[in-house]
Design an enzyme around this catalytic site. Structure first.
Site, mmCIF file in Angstrom:
data_model
loop_
_atom_site.group_PDB
_atom_site.id
_atom_site.type_symbol
_atom_site.label_atom_id
_atom_site.label_comp_id
_atom_site.label_asym_id
_atom_site.label_seq_id
_atom_site.Cartn_x
_atom_site.Cartn_y
_atom_site.Cartn_z
ATOM 1 N N ASP A 74 48.099 35.667 32.349
ATOM 2 C CA ASP A 74 47.057 35.918 31.355
ATOM 3 C C ASP A 74 46.946 37.403 31.061
ATOM 4 O OD1 ASP A 74 46.119 36.453 33.921
ATOM 5 O OD2 ASP A 74 44.237 35.363 33.702
ATOM 6 N N ASP A 77 47.096 43.792 35.025
ATOM 7 C CA ASP A 77 46.147 44.905 35.133
ATOM 8 C C ASP A 77 46.751 45.976 36.045
ATOM 9 O OD1 ASP A 77 43.645 46.188 34.801
ATOM 10 O OD2 ASP A 77 42.874 45.289 36.632
ATOM 11 N N THR A 78 46.465 45.919 37.345
ATOM 12 C CA THR A 78 47.079 46.890 38.261
ATOM 13 C C THR A 78 48.578 46.611 38.431
ATOM 14 O OG1 THR A 78 46.655 45.521 40.208
ATOM 15 C CG2 THR A 78 44.949 47.111 39.590
HETATM 16 P P1 IMP Z 1 46.387 42.639 38.702
HETATM 17 O O1 IMP Z 1 46.968 42.074 39.949
HETATM 18 O O2 IMP Z 1 45.485 43.815 38.966
HETATM 19 O O3 IMP Z 1 47.425 42.968 37.654
HETATM 20 O O4 IMP Z 1 45.379 41.582 38.131
HETATM 21 C C1 IMP Z 1 45.713 40.481 37.449
HETATM 22 C C2 IMP Z 1 44.582 39.491 37.498
HETATM 23 O O5 IMP Z 1 43.277 40.107 37.495
HETATM 24 C C3 IMP Z 1 44.632 38.636 36.280
HETATM 25 O O6 IMP Z 1 45.506 37.533 36.444
HETATM 26 C C4 IMP Z 1 43.172 38.241 36.123
HETATM 27 O O7 IMP Z 1 42.904 37.081 36.891
HETATM 28 C C5 IMP Z 1 42.388 39.388 36.693
HETATM 29 N N1 IMP Z 1 41.863 40.267 35.624
HETATM 30 C C6 IMP Z 1 42.236 41.537 35.368
HETATM 31 N N2 IMP Z 1 41.563 42.039 34.318
HETATM 32 C C7 IMP Z 1 40.735 41.061 33.883
HETATM 33 C C8 IMP Z 1 39.785 40.979 32.786
HETATM 34 O O8 IMP Z 1 39.558 41.905 31.976
HETATM 35 N N3 IMP Z 1 39.142 39.777 32.679
HETATM 36 C C9 IMP Z 1 39.340 38.732 33.514
HETATM 37 N N4 IMP Z 1 40.225 38.774 34.529
HETATM 38 C C10 IMP Z 1 40.922 39.932 34.721
#
Ligand code: IMP
Length: 166
Positions: A74, A77-78
């Protein structure tokens, strides 16, 4: 993105969707493909947010060795989630592995992660809907909306009236 994936994988692809947020996107994606994909799901859980370490909550049903795999996310982010999944699936000997995400927030990236198919790049704003949640709410909105994280932390249902009202 569906056209690009179809062109790149004319001889088939395994789409691995990451539960739960990618489900509406996956549903639209598969219906726009002009090839026949195999679809499977994985769910992971963050158990130590500070370290970014995660564990598998639901694993794939199928063996992806020698298959062309596209991970469907979806939002990246990080990059910790995608990095973990690419490494985990990479160990299973796929022929190729790519990543597809509806939203990409590159400004928050901690780990450089390759994204092969990207819908939209977004900024720091927190988003809800079309699979994206806050405390399991709002996933069923048919659109992506920007929300104030401080408001949601104070009251997770704060936007229910405005977003679901008739
Ligand atoms: P990452 O591991 O930091 O890349 O995070 C990915 C996950 O964080 C995504 O699959 C989402 O479930 C959640 N996430 C990050 N940003 C958002 C946001 O703005 N809204 C809702 N969920 C988010």
């Amino acid at each position: 993105m569906a056209a690009e994936i179809s062109d790149a994988h004319a001889d088939g692809v395994v789409l691995v969707a990451v539960l739960k947020g990618s489900v509406p996107f996956l549903a639209d994606m598969v219906r726009a493909l002009t090839i026949v994909p195999i679809v499977d799901f994985m769910a992971i859980s963050t158990y130590a947010p500070e370290s970014g370490r995660v564990r598998i909550v639901k694993d794939l049903d199928i063996d992806v060795s020698d298959r062309d795999v596209v991970l469907v996310e979806d939002i990246v982010d990080t990059g910790l989630t995608l990095h973990y999944l690419l490494a985990e699936l990479g160990r299973r000997g796929p022929r190729s592995i790519q990543a597809c995400t509806l939203l990409d927030r590159t400004s928050r990236r901690i780990i450089p992660t390759p994204v092969d198919y990207r819908g939209f790049e977004i900024g720091d704003e927190f988003v809800l809907g079309y699979g994206l949640d806050f405390a399991q709410r709002y996933r069923n909105l048919d659109r992506v909306v920007v929300a104030d994280l401080a408001v949601l932390r104070d009251d997770p249902d704060a936007y229910v009236g405005a977003l679901y009202g008739s």
